[in-house]
Design a protein around this motif. Structure first.
Motif, PDB file in Angstrom:
ATOM      1  N   VAL A 158      38.867  45.485  35.342  1.00 54.96           N
ATOM      2  CA  VAL A 158      39.493  44.554  36.285  1.00 54.96           C
ATOM      3  C   VAL A 158      40.511  45.253  37.181  1.00 54.96           C
ATOM      4  O   VAL A 158      40.654  44.907  38.365  1.00 54.96           O
ATOM      5  CB  VAL A 158      40.137  43.376  35.520  1.00 54.96           C
ATOM      6  CG1 VAL A 158      41.338  43.844  34.691  1.00 54.96           C
ATOM      7  CG2 VAL A 158      40.539  42.271  36.482  1.00 54.96           C
TER       8      VAL A 158
ATOM      9  N   LEU B  43      35.067  42.077  36.046  1.00 59.31           N
ATOM     10  CA  LEU B  43      36.275  41.363  35.654  1.00 59.31           C
ATOM     11  C   LEU B  43      36.557  41.492  34.166  1.00 59.31           C
ATOM     12  O   LEU B  43      37.338  40.712  33.619  1.00 59.31           O
ATOM     13  CB  LEU B  43      36.155  39.882  36.036  1.00 59.31           C
ATOM     14  CG  LEU B  43      36.016  39.601  37.534  1.00 59.31           C
ATOM     15  CD1 LEU B  43      35.879  38.116  37.799  1.00 59.31           C
ATOM     16  CD2 LEU B  43      37.198  40.170  38.313  1.00 59.31           C
TER      17      LEU B  43
ATOM     18  N   TRP C 146      35.805  38.292  46.981  1.00 60.96           N
ATOM     19  CA  TRP C 146      35.417  39.346  46.060  1.00 60.96           C
ATOM     20  C   TRP C 146      35.323  38.826  44.629  1.00 60.96           C
ATOM     21  O   TRP C 146      34.481  39.286  43.847  1.00 60.96           O
ATOM     22  CB  TRP C 146      36.413  40.496  46.124  1.00 60.96           C
ATOM     23  CG  TRP C 146      36.183  41.403  47.282  1.00 60.96           C
ATOM     24  CD1 TRP C 146      36.810  41.390  48.488  1.00 60.96           C
ATOM     25  CD2 TRP C 146      35.231  42.467  47.348  1.00 60.96           C
ATOM     26  NE1 TRP C 146      36.322  42.370  49.310  1.00 60.96           N
ATOM     27  CE2 TRP C 146      35.343  43.062  48.635  1.00 60.96           C
ATOM     28  CE3 TRP C 146      34.299  42.992  46.462  1.00 60.96           C
ATOM     29  CZ2 TRP C 146      34.572  44.132  49.035  1.00 60.96           C
ATOM     30  CZ3 TRP C 146      33.523  44.065  46.854  1.00 60.96           C
ATOM     31  CH2 TRP C 146      33.660  44.617  48.124  1.00 60.96           C
ATOM     32  N   GLY C 147      36.153  37.869  44.271  1.00 62.61           N
ATOM     33  CA  GLY C 147      36.087  37.307  42.925  1.00 62.61           C
ATOM     34  C   GLY C 147      34.758  36.643  42.640  1.00 62.61           C
ATOM     35  O   GLY C 147      34.173  36.821  41.561  1.00 62.61           O
TER      36      GLY C 147
ATOM     37  N   THR D  34      40.460  37.872  48.278  1.00 68.49           N
ATOM     38  CA  THR D  34      40.393  37.926  46.818  1.00 68.49           C
ATOM     39  C   THR D  34      39.399  36.916  46.274  1.00 68.49           C
ATOM     40  O   THR D  34      38.627  37.219  45.346  1.00 68.49           O
ATOM     41  CB  THR D  34      41.782  37.676  46.222  1.00 68.49           C
ATOM     42  OG1 THR D  34      42.724  38.592  46.790  1.00 68.49           O
ATOM     43  CG2 THR D  34      41.764  37.856  44.720  1.00 68.49           C
TER      44      THR D  34
ATOM     45  N   TYR E 185      32.128  39.244  42.198  1.00 68.14           N
ATOM     46  CA  TYR E 185      32.201  39.921  40.916  1.00 68.14           C
ATOM     47  C   TYR E 185      31.613  39.100  39.773  1.00 68.14           C
ATOM     48  O   TYR E 185      31.364  39.641  38.694  1.00 68.14           O
ATOM     49  CB  TYR E 185      33.664  40.231  40.578  1.00 68.14           C
ATOM     50  CG  TYR E 185      34.284  41.345  41.389  1.00 68.14           C
ATOM     51  CD1 TYR E 185      33.519  42.396  41.876  1.00 68.14           C
ATOM     52  CD2 TYR E 185      35.654  41.353  41.651  1.00 68.14           C
ATOM     53  CE1 TYR E 185      34.087  43.420  42.606  1.00 68.14           C
ATOM     54  CE2 TYR E 185      36.235  42.381  42.377  1.00 68.14           C
ATOM     55  CZ  TYR E 185      35.454  43.406  42.862  1.00 68.14           C
ATOM     56  OH  TYR E 185      36.015  44.426  43.576  1.00 68.14           O
TER      57      TYR E 185
ATOM     58  N   LEU F 129      39.200  33.368  36.911  1.00 67.06           N
ATOM     59  CA  LEU F 129      37.874  33.951  36.695  1.00 67.06           C
ATOM     60  C   LEU F 129      37.868  34.984  35.578  1.00 67.06           C
ATOM     61  O   LEU F 129      36.793  35.354  35.099  1.00 67.06           O
ATOM     62  CB  LEU F 129      37.377  34.611  37.988  1.00 67.06           C
ATOM     63  CG  LEU F 129      37.357  33.726  39.240  1.00 67.06           C
ATOM     64  CD1 LEU F 129      36.944  34.538  40.455  1.00 67.06           C
ATOM     65  CD2 LEU F 129      36.428  32.537  39.041  1.00 67.06           C
TER      66      LEU F 129
ATOM     67  N   GLU G 287      46.348  39.323  44.128  1.00 64.32           N
ATOM     68  CA  GLU G 287      45.012  39.557  43.574  1.00 64.32           C
ATOM     69  C   GLU G 287      44.906  39.159  42.103  1.00 64.32           C
ATOM     70  O   GLU G 287      43.996  38.392  41.750  1.00 64.32           O
ATOM     71  CB  GLU G 287      44.613  41.018  43.780  1.00 64.32           C
ATOM     72  CG  GLU G 287      44.325  41.394  45.228  1.00 64.32           C
ATOM     73  CD  GLU G 287      45.571  41.568  46.074  1.00 64.32           C
ATOM     74  OE1 GLU G 287      45.467  41.654  47.298  1.00 64.32           O
ATOM     75  OE2 GLU G 287      46.664  41.637  45.477  1.00 64.32           O
TER      76      GLU G 287
ATOM     77  N   LEU H 257      42.661  35.919  40.823  1.00 63.80           N
ATOM     78  CA  LEU H 257      41.504  36.228  39.987  1.00 63.80           C
ATOM     79  C   LEU H 257      41.652  35.729  38.552  1.00 63.80           C
ATOM     80  O   LEU H 257      40.662  35.708  37.815  1.00 63.80           O
ATOM     81  CB  LEU H 257      41.265  37.742  39.959  1.00 63.80           C
ATOM     82  CG  LEU H 257      40.738  38.394  41.237  1.00 63.80           C
ATOM     83  CD1 LEU H 257      40.667  39.902  41.065  1.00 63.80           C
ATOM     84  CD2 LEU H 257      39.364  37.839  41.601  1.00 63.80           C
TER      85      LEU H 257
ATOM     86  N   SER I  21      38.618  46.842  39.865  1.00 64.39           N
ATOM     87  CA  SER I  21      38.113  45.819  40.779  1.00 64.39           C
ATOM     88  C   SER I  21      39.197  45.350  41.738  1.00 64.39           C
ATOM     89  O   SER I  21      38.949  45.146  42.928  1.00 64.39           O
ATOM     90  CB  SER I  21      37.575  44.630  39.978  1.00 64.39           C
ATOM     91  OG  SER I  21      36.519  45.030  39.128  1.00 64.39           O
TER      92      SER I  21
END
Length: 308
Positions: free
Chosen positions: A171, A166, A140-141, A137, A144, A253, A246, A250, A174
């Motif tokens: 989101v 995001l 990928w965060g 996570t 993104y 962010l 997740e 996230l 995502s």
């Protein structure tokens, strides 16, 4: 001369009674006792304690008081809870079929025998499952991110403005991409293992009948792995309703998109650890557990029914 005859009993002697079994034998319990103790400690006890907590409420005046089913009534009227449940339901209906469909296609390709280097592809596709969810996570965060990471670099290099993954509108998709990346290999392995135990005689009979690859897949392979499909679907349903890592990771962010009630599990966590509403948190958790159990049970009955 008279011959003496041995006396003959008037009635036959009764057979000796069979040895009585000791109904108080604890041998069997001695074998399963450790499992029962651990099962009760780590499974039944937490559920019982959660049910107990859900029947009480902390009040400013009077402390903790018994309220019966009032917490459940409040949860069933909680718009934040239903909104969170709606989001994970949408996530389930979209992400799970895509993930299982990709995993099934990969498993069929590996089992076909026409894919070169299938051992390499098998381990490569399974490898993301070995990555911890927190690491995946975070990775990928940062990809993104529009101010840094892959999306930001593409915007700066090509002078374009890609949609923010995001943002509130994207989101959920995502997160679905992250979960799909993580668990395609896991489900692929389930399907591939089920395909490998199909008897070769079925393929030989299909070849004699002149069946093509599509016919073999629809008439032999898919019916033979129906049990694996049902198991993978149930696991995916449970995982979707338990969505927590997740959105929680996230959130720093994407604070505008990921609120503390974004998913039911996230909502439960926030109620308990941020709001100190342990009783109401336990109530929401129990309701979600019941919903998950009912849906998973219905899917199991429908999937394993003969002729389905």
């Amino acid at each position: 001369m008279t011959t003496l005859q041995p006396p003959v009993d008037a009635e036959p002697r009764p057979a000796p009674p069979p040895p009585r079994r000791d109904r108080r034998s604890w041998t069997g319990w001695g074998f399963i006792g450790p499992f029962v103790a651990v099962f009760a400690l780590v499974f039944l006890a937490p559920i019982a304690y959660s049910v107990y907590l859900s029947l009480f409420r902390d009040r400013l005046i009077g402390g903790t008081t018994f309220v019966g089913l009032d917490n459940y009534q409040q949860a069933l009227q909680d718009d934040r809870f239903w909104a969170a449940l709606g989001r994970v339901s949408l996530f389930l209906c979209v992400q799970v079929p895509i993930m299982l469909g990709i995993a099934l296609l990969v498993a069929l390709a590996l089992d076909s025998g026409r894919l070169y280097g299938k051992s390499f592809f098998r381990i490569t596709i399974f490898l993301p499952y070995a990555v911890p969810a927190v690491v995946a996570t975070l990775m990928w965060g940062f990809m993104y991110g529009t101010k840094y990471g892959l999306v930001g670099d593409i915007n700066g290099a090509f002078g374009v403005t890609l949609p923010d993954p995001l943002s509130p509108d994207l989101v959920l998709a995502s997160i679905g991409n992250i979960v799909t990346w993580e668990f395609v290999g896991y489900n692929m392995l389930i399907f591939y293992s089920a395909l490998r135990v199909i008897p070769n005689s079925l393929y030989e009979a299909a070849e004699i009948d002149g069946a093509g690859q599509i016919r073999v897949i629809t008439a032999i392979k898919l019916p033979a792995i129906r049990g694996a499909l049902v198991i993978a679907t149930i696991f995916s349903i449970i995982g979707s309703f338990q969505l927590f890592n997740e959105p929680n990771i996230l959130r720093p962010l994407a604070r505008n998109a990921l609120t503390t009630d974004y998913t039911p599990n996230f909502y439960t966590y926030s109620l308990s650890f941020n709001g100190q509403q342990h009783n109401y948190s336990a109530t929401v958790a129990i309701i979600m557990g019941l919903i998950t159990m009912v849906i998973a049970y219905v899917v199991q009955l429908r999937g394993m029914r003969k002729g389905a």
